[in-house]
Design a protein around this motif. Structure first.
Motif, PDB file in Angstrom:
ATOM      1  N   ILE A   1     -18.406  30.909 -87.915  1.00  0.00           N
ATOM      2  CA  ILE A   1     -18.486  29.769 -88.643  1.00  0.00           C
ATOM      3  C   ILE A   1     -19.983  29.443 -88.487  1.00  0.00           C
ATOM      4  N   THR A   2     -20.682  29.992 -87.632  1.00  0.00           N
ATOM      5  CA  THR A   2     -22.160  29.656 -87.672  1.00  0.00           C
ATOM      6  C   THR A   2     -22.866  30.239 -88.901  1.00  0.00           C
TER       7      THR A   2
ATOM      8  N   GLY B   1     -23.500  28.354 -79.446  1.00  0.00           N
ATOM      9  CA  GLY B   1     -22.508  29.243 -79.200  1.00  0.00           C
ATOM     10  C   GLY B   1     -22.186  28.968 -77.725  1.00  0.00           C
TER      11      GLY B   1
ATOM     12  N   THR C   1     -27.711  22.904 -80.286  1.00  0.00           N
ATOM     13  CA  THR C   1     -26.475  22.476 -81.204  1.00  0.00           C
ATOM     14  C   THR C   1     -25.144  22.609 -80.733  1.00  0.00           C
TER      15      THR C   1
ATOM     16  N   THR D   1     -15.817  26.320 -84.158  1.00  0.00           N
ATOM     17  CA  THR D   1     -15.364  26.661 -85.397  1.00  0.00           C
ATOM     18  C   THR D   1     -14.411  25.531 -86.139  1.00  0.00           C
TER      19      THR D   1
ATOM     20  N   ARG E   1     -15.962  25.557 -71.247  1.00  0.00           N
ATOM     21  CA  ARG E   1     -14.708  25.620 -71.663  1.00  0.00           C
ATOM     22  C   ARG E   1     -13.894  25.277 -70.301  1.00  0.00           C
TER      23      ARG E   1
ATOM     24  N   ILE F   1     -16.431  32.735 -73.117  1.00  0.00           N
ATOM     25  CA  ILE F   1     -17.402  32.854 -74.077  1.00  0.00           C
ATOM     26  C   ILE F   1     -18.199  34.119 -73.680  1.00  0.00           C
TER      27      ILE F   1
ATOM     28  N   ASN G   1     -16.264  33.633 -78.492  1.00  0.00           N
ATOM     29  CA  ASN G   1     -14.964  33.230 -78.060  1.00  0.00           C
ATOM     30  C   ASN G   1     -13.661  34.027 -77.788  1.00  0.00           C
TER      31      ASN G   1
HETATM   32  O1  PRX Z   1     -17.676  26.004 -75.625  1.00  0.00           O
HETATM   33  C1  PRX Z   1     -18.259  25.445 -76.537  1.00  0.00           C
HETATM   34  C2  PRX Z   1     -19.351  26.544 -77.145  1.00  0.00           C
HETATM   35  O2  PRX Z   1     -18.468  27.331 -77.989  1.00  0.00           O
HETATM   36  C3  PRX Z   1     -17.327  26.871 -78.456  1.00  0.00           C
HETATM   37  C4  PRX Z   1     -17.161  27.069 -79.839  1.00  0.00           C
HETATM   38  O3  PRX Z   1     -16.929  28.433 -80.283  1.00  0.00           O
HETATM   39  P1  PRX Z   1     -16.827  28.735 -81.566  1.00  0.00           P
HETATM   40  O4  PRX Z   1     -15.883  28.208 -82.146  1.00  0.00           O
HETATM   41  O5  PRX Z   1     -16.945  30.282 -81.886  1.00  0.00           O
HETATM   42  O6  PRX Z   1     -18.131  28.438 -82.438  1.00  0.00           O
HETATM   43  C5  PRX Z   1     -19.208  28.559 -81.840  1.00  0.00           C
HETATM   44  C6  PRX Z   1     -20.411  28.403 -83.010  1.00  0.00           C
HETATM   45  C7  PRX Z   1     -20.360  26.896 -83.040  1.00  0.00           C
HETATM   46  C8  PRX Z   1     -17.327  25.344 -77.815  1.00  0.00           C
HETATM   47  O7  PRX Z   1     -16.181  24.787 -77.712  1.00  0.00           O
HETATM   48  N1  PRX Z   1     -20.544  26.073 -77.759  1.00  0.00           N
HETATM   49  C9  PRX Z   1     -21.033  26.144 -78.950  1.00  0.00           C
HETATM   50  N2  PRX Z   1     -22.291  25.601 -78.961  1.00  0.00           N
HETATM   51  C10 PRX Z   1     -22.522  25.144 -77.811  1.00  0.00           C
HETATM   52  C11 PRX Z   1     -21.446  25.337 -76.757  1.00  0.00           C
HETATM   53  N3  PRX Z   1     -21.644  25.252 -75.565  1.00  0.00           N
HETATM   54  C12 PRX Z   1     -22.622  24.743 -75.036  1.00  0.00           C
HETATM   55  N4  PRX Z   1     -23.635  24.273 -76.008  1.00  0.00           N
HETATM   56  C13 PRX Z   1     -23.599  24.610 -77.132  1.00  0.00           C
HETATM   57  N5  PRX Z   1     -24.769  24.310 -77.853  1.00  0.00           N
END
Ligand code: PRX
Length: 635
Positions: free
Chosen positions: A296-297, A373, A398, A402, A502, A508, A513
């Motif tokens: 998604i990023t 992430g 940030t 997703t 999580r 992660i 994920n």
């Molecule tokens: O646990 C959090 C972590 O990544 C999860 C989302 O993963 P995904 O859907 O693959 O998206 C990643 C990119 C947006 C979240 O539920 N996460 C993401 N950003 C952070 C984070 N945990 C801590 N700090 C962040 N900045």
């Protein structure tokens, strides 16, 4: 007054308050003033959290690619839209202007239509990080086909699961991909996947590595000759605001991956708005997000967010360690990057190397540096701030997912004071709340709880492809009426949020994920394995690594453990991809289970972390004696 850009802290609070008091007016104004619509909405939004039904910009008509490309042509036609930086630093970088991007996307859109792809059809894109990936995504969106990009590190079986789940008609892939000094056989992986995918009628193949590949008669075609014959005149499809734009799979804590569905208008408004503010985007900036477009990023901050703002965005094909550990810094210097956005795992890996790799480059062009992430630990935050940002670039930590479509909690550079390891404050429109175990909202500051969001925002995913029930159950049932993120968080004395990680069975690893259940399923398919349980444990570079506890069948008991571990990891790699490989595999004779047969992962997690201090109450276990045995055998 415009709400599109936040210039100072006072304005942030003003916009934030407006967005909470009058969300419809707030988003309606942003949407109306900053995008081109064929027709505006009847109503800004409608929602029913209990049923997990959310709609934005109801009945509006729009095409996101017209907003990403066409509307910029008059003012920015010759401006660079995409800089392609190849894996091999000796291969020349490519600068694709908005005019050229328009031509390439239009031709590709015509090819797709000529090949029978229509609005609503699903197209799987399995490509390396090359311009054709961007062009394919945008061409799908232009004609209303729903793109499902699958990260090119996934195995054939993971690709097959994703293709079948959304019944893709077409796959766009390449003869291969470069990553560092490796060449990846993408077409071979697709061929293997397609043995199990009757829904796929056609495969278009991009030539990248000139690898000899098999082309299946009647199914596979090289893309280039089709493009050569295609017209560059393409009329974009008129899309309804709520028509699906794309599907992107994310791991769940149970079962198969979830195909998150993002729709057109809400995602467009939200990705553009967050890009503009979180990165302090200004007209001549050069933006670089190092993620893969398969996540998604990459969707939101390599492609849609930047292009919607008429920005210049970099697509980097390679890896941070090739040809050496200065590659990122060399690229920043070469293209005079102003915003750099990467993951804590990359920062930690690079921080471990000799400082000279980064100190060789002044990196004076940088203005904002971002992280995404996973939680960024304090040490990595400071290294990033000191050595990359030169203590002058705000670090934007940030937080988002997703499912959220865009950034949710983040400092706004030059506006919000940063605090290491804190994602800080919610963006306008976002209402985070912390919940306790009794499902009550926790008021006040200096508290921790389960992070939920209590009001919809435009970028939220609308459903899980083909399984709205699962969407509702996963996100809206744990805390009725609220969106549950699956993360735990702390709110400090001034209201800043820090994401603690999580709280479900997702781990992660290196920013990816991974659901533990699908990995366990893959391991259990090994003929010598009876049962397994996976947990995460802290890892210096990856953030978390996977630790597997495996019970063997009798037949496995006589086998060499080292070979078995290798075979098990091969199984994981074949079923999911190399990213899901386990760092440690411990063979055990039993797993701690409750009387209802549930594995008590809490205990396994503690053992994997080497923390034997407090296992809590284990008297409810069916087999409490196993805990001691597992502790003794810990790797
Ligand atoms: O646990 C959090 C972590 O990544 C999860 C989302 O993963 P995904 O859907 O693959 O998206 C990643 C990119 C947006 C979240 O539920 N996460 C993401 N950003 C952070 C984070 N945990 C801590 N700090 C962040 N900045």
């Amino acid at each position: 007054m415009s709400y599109y850009k936040i210039d100072n802290l006072e304005q942030y609070f003003k916009h934030y308050n407006k967005s909470i008091r009058e969300p419809r007016k707030f988003w309606g104004k942003i949407a109306s003033e900053n995008f081109t619509w064929y027709q505006e909405w009847e109503k800004v939004m409608e929602f029913d959290m209990a049923e997990a039904k959310i709609k934005w910009f109801i009945d509006a008509k729009v095409n996101i690619v017209k907003n990403c490309i066409d509307r910029h042509l008059a003012r920015r036609g010759t401006k660079t839209a995409i800089i392609f930086e190849p894996n091999d630093p000796n291969e020349e970088a490519l600068h694709i202007s908005y005019n050229e991007l328009h031509e390439r996307v239009s031709k590709m859109a015509n090819v797709l239509r000529e090949q029978g792809i229509q609005k609503g059809d699903r197209v799987c894109i399995y490509l390396p990080m090359i311009p054709e990936l961007a062009v394919s995504v945008l061409a799908c969106a232009r004609i209303g086909a729903i793109h499902s990009v699958v990260f090119a590190g996934f195995s054939s079986s993971a690709v097959a699961t994703r293709i079948n789940d959304s019944e893709c008609k077409m796959v766009i892939t390449s003869d291969g991909g470069y990553r560092g000094n490796k060449t990846i056989d993408l077409k071979g992986i697709v061929d293997e996947a397609l043995e199990k995918c009757p829904c796929v009628e056609q495969v278009l193949v991009v030539k990248r590595t000139n690898t000899a590949i098999k082309m299946m008669e009647g199914r596979d075609q090289w893309l280039q000759p089709l493009l050569d014959d295609a017209s560059d005149n393409n009329v974009a499809e008129i899309m309804d605001a709520e028509d699906p734009l794309f599907i992107l799979y994310t791991s769940g804590s149970t079962g198969k991956p979830k195909g998150m569905v993002h729709t057109t208008a809400g995602y467009m408004v939200y990705s553009a708005y967050t890009f503009k503010n979180v990165f302090n985007y200004e007209e001549n900036d050069i933006f670089w997000c190092t993620a893969d477009i398969g996540w998604i990023t990459g969707h939101s901050y390599i492609l849609y967010g930047p292009l919607l703002n008429g920005a210049t965005t970099i697509i980097f094909e390679g890896v941070p360690s090739y040809p050496d550990f200065s590659r990122f810094w060399e690229i920043i210097e070469k293209h005079k990057v102003t915003q750099f956005y990467t993951a804590p795992t990359a920062i930690r890996a690079l921080a471990k190397e000799n400082l000279e790799f980064v100190q060789k480059y002044p990196l004076a062009s940088l203005k904002v540096i971002g992280s995404v992430g996973e939680p960024i630990n304090e040490e990595a935050w400071h290294w990033y701030n000191d050595h990359v940002g030169g203590k002058r670039c705000p670090v934007v930590d940030t937080w988002w997912q997703t499912e959220t479509g865009g950034i949710m909690i983040s400092p706004i550079p030059f506006v919000t004071p940063t605090k290491p390891t804190y994602a800080s404050l919610p963006l306008p429109g976002i209402q985070p709340v912390l919940m306790d175990e009794k499902r009550n909202e926790i008021e006040g500051n200096q508290v921790t709880g389960s992070l939920c969001i209590k009001f919809p925002w435009p970028g939220i995913a609308r459903t899980i492809w083909g399984d709205h029930k699962r969407y509702k159950e996963t996100y809206f049932s744990t805390f009725p009426g609220k969106y549950f993120t699956g993360d735990g968080a702390l709110r400090d004395e001034v209201g800043y949020y820090r994401i603690t990680g999580r709280i479900d069975d997702v781990v992660i690893v290196s920013g990816h994920n991974l659901g533990t259940a699908p990995i366990e399923d893959a391991i259990n398919e090994h003929p010598a394995v009876a049962e397994s349980a996976i947990v995460g444990f802290p890892h210096d570079i990856k953030g978390n690594a996977l630790y597997g506890f495996v019970i063997l069948k009798e037949s496995g008991e006589y086998r060499d453990r080292e070979n078995l571990s290798k075979e098990i990891n091969q199984h994981v790699s074949d079923h999911i991809g190399p990213i899901a490989k386990l760092d440690k595999i411990q063979f055990v004779t039993g797993l701690p289970k409750t009387r209802s047969g549930k594995i008590m992962r809490r205990i396994l997690r503690k053992i994997a972390e080497g923390d034997y201090s407090n296992f809590g109450d284990i008297s409810t276990l069916l087999n409490p004696e196993i805990v001691e045995e597992i502790k003794k055998g810990k790797l």
